[in-house]
Structures are given as C-alpha cells and as structure tokens.
Design an enzyme around this catalytic site. Structure first.
Site, short mmCIF file in Angstrom:
data_model
loop_
_atom_site.label_atom_id
_atom_site.label_comp_id
_atom_site.label_asym_id
_atom_site.label_seq_id
_atom_site.Cartn_x
_atom_site.Cartn_y
_atom_site.Cartn_z
N HIS A 162 9.50 -2.39 -12.63
CA HIS A 162 8.11 -2.49 -12.14
C HIS A 162 7.42 -1.12 -12.26
CE1 HIS A 162 4.68 -3.20 -9.57
NE2 HIS A 162 4.93 -4.49 -9.66
N LYS A 178 6.78 -6.60 -2.32
CA LYS A 178 6.79 -5.12 -2.30
C LYS A 178 7.32 -4.64 -0.95
CE LYS A 178 3.23 -5.26 -5.76
NZ LYS A 178 2.10 -4.66 -6.42
N ASN A 227 5.99 -11.25 -5.22
CA ASN A 227 6.54 -9.89 -5.09
C ASN A 227 5.95 -9.26 -3.82
OD1 ASN A 227 7.46 -7.31 -5.39
ND2 ASN A 227 6.18 -6.80 -7.16
P1 PGA Z 1 -0.85 -7.66 -7.37
O1 PGA Z 1 0.62 -7.14 -7.72
O2 PGA Z 1 -0.84 -9.15 -7.55
O3 PGA Z 1 -1.07 -7.27 -5.93
O4 PGA Z 1 -1.78 -6.99 -8.30
C1 PGA Z 1 1.35 -7.68 -8.77
C2 PGA Z 1 2.63 -6.90 -8.96
O5 PGA Z 1 2.59 -5.66 -8.88
O6 PGA Z 1 3.71 -7.48 -9.17
#
Ligand code: PGA
Length: 222
Positions: free
Chosen positions: A98, A11, A9
């Site tokens: 999410h 983002k 992901n």
């Molecule tokens: P992270 O994010 O691995 O940076 O904690 C996971 C997510 O929000 O899908």
C-alpha cells in the site's frame, strides 16, 4: 460476470466496541443487498483480527478477512513483527505494498517481494497494491489493486480518478495481469461507484474511508 471484490481497508481505525457495532449492523442489514458474485473482505488492524473473526462466525456473515500488512521475515527474533504464519490463523488474504506503507514506513520493493514470498509460503492470497501503470507487479500476487496516491482520501486531497482514466490504466496493465483480477481504489464512494461499475474489466474495489461506517459500506454493494 466475474466475481467483484469489495475490500474494506480500515487502516489504523476502530476499537473492539466499534467493531461490534459494525458487524451487528451488517448482521441486520446485509440481507437488503444482493451478494451474488460479490466477495466481501474486511481488512482490520492486526489487533482486531481475532475479534472480527469471532463476530463473523457469531453472525454467520459471508465475509473473509485480510491483514493490512505482514512481516517480511518468518517467525523468529523480529520484535514488533507479525508473520504470515500468524496472520494465516485469522485471515485468508493479505494486502501488500500500500502506498501509505511506502510513504510512512519507507517500504521498499525488495521488502514487498519478501512479504509476498512469506505470504505465498503460508498460502495467504496476496492483494498487491500498485500506484501506476509502471509499477512492478509481483509474480506471487493473486489480486492487483490499482490505487493512484493522489486519489486516496487520506492523503488529504483525495481526487478520485475518472472512470475513463481508470479504463486506460487497466488497458495498459492488461498484458501483465495474466488473468488476475484488477481492482480500483481511491476515494470510492456511493456517489462514484456506479460510474466505476461500468468499467468492463474492473473486478472490484479497495475501499478506505467509505468502508468505516457499516451503512456506507453496504451502500456500495447495491
Ligand atoms: P480511500 O482509501 O478509499 O479512503 O481513498 C483507499 C485505500 O487507501 O485503500
């Protein structure tokens, strides 16, 4: 052993040139790890879906694409929205619900339901994020990702959940999964994934921070 999902992901990260670097590294190094029983999925921002699709094809990589979100409306007069039919041109999967969208975009459960229904209409496979064992699990979701907000690294603290706690939550969710895969997400990294791999009913991971650098993403696969 059931198939394990590794979902990157990204983002709101990366540009076209960074995506080039990522996939060319994978082209060089992915063969160093066993991909047996592993399904790799990359979820880039909408603007990079086309570039990712082209590079995956160019390098013949065994990687599918997911969108990180989708409109709760069909095509039409909805300025700024990207609908499920448009996503379907690039991706097989879509992440819905999410906690960052709930926090920053104030996404509601009824919007989530509409997004899932739009996605189902277009035969997109829905990965629904849930935040705890009380979260609503929607009928149209095919894969469930348990991500306690306190464990997500971008929320600042990023306190990864212990394997024992995850096991407990998965057990309590079991009756509502109806055979659907359950994934864990929240500060997954090369240091803690070996412990998580021992969780019998865990079908993989939704990975944020550790999926941004290609070497770090590959290190999770070994
Ligand atoms: P992270 O994010 O691995 O940076 O904690 C996971 C997510 O929000 O899908």
């Amino acid at each position: 052993m059931d198939k394990q999902y590794y979902i990157a992901n990204w983002k709101s990260n990366k540009t076209e040139s960074e995506v080039e670097v990522f996939f060319s590294y994978l082209h060089e190094h992915l063969r160093t790890v066993s991909l047996e029983n592993k399904e790799l999925i990359v979820a880039p921002p909408f603007s990079l879906l086309s570039k990712c699709r082209d590079l995956i094809k160019k390098y013949s990589l065994p990687i599918e694409l997911a969108a990180q979100n989708v409109s709760s409306f069909p095509e039409g007069a909805y300025t700024g929205e990207v609908n499920a039919k448009q996503v379907k041109e690039y991706a097989k999967f879509v992440i819905i619900g999410h906690s960052e969208r709930k926090k920053y975009q104030h996404e509601t459960e009824s919007e989530i339901e509409n997004k899932i229904s739009e996605s189902n209409d277009q035969h997109l496979t829905v990965i629904q994020c849930i935040q705890d064992e009380r979260s609503q699990i929607h009928k149209g979701a095919s894969i469930i990702a348990y991500e306690p907000p306190s464990a997500i690294s971008t929320f600042g603290v990023g306190e990864p959940e212990s394997a024992e706690d995850i096991r407990e939550v998965f057990r309590s969710l079991n009756g509502r999964l109806n055979g659907r895969p359950i994934l864990y997400g929240g500060s997954v990294n090369a240091g803690n994934i070996l412990e998580y791999n021992k969780i019998e009913i865990c079908n993989g991971y939704l990975i944020g921070g550790s999926s941004l650098k290609p070497d770090s993403f590959i290190s999770l696969l070994s």
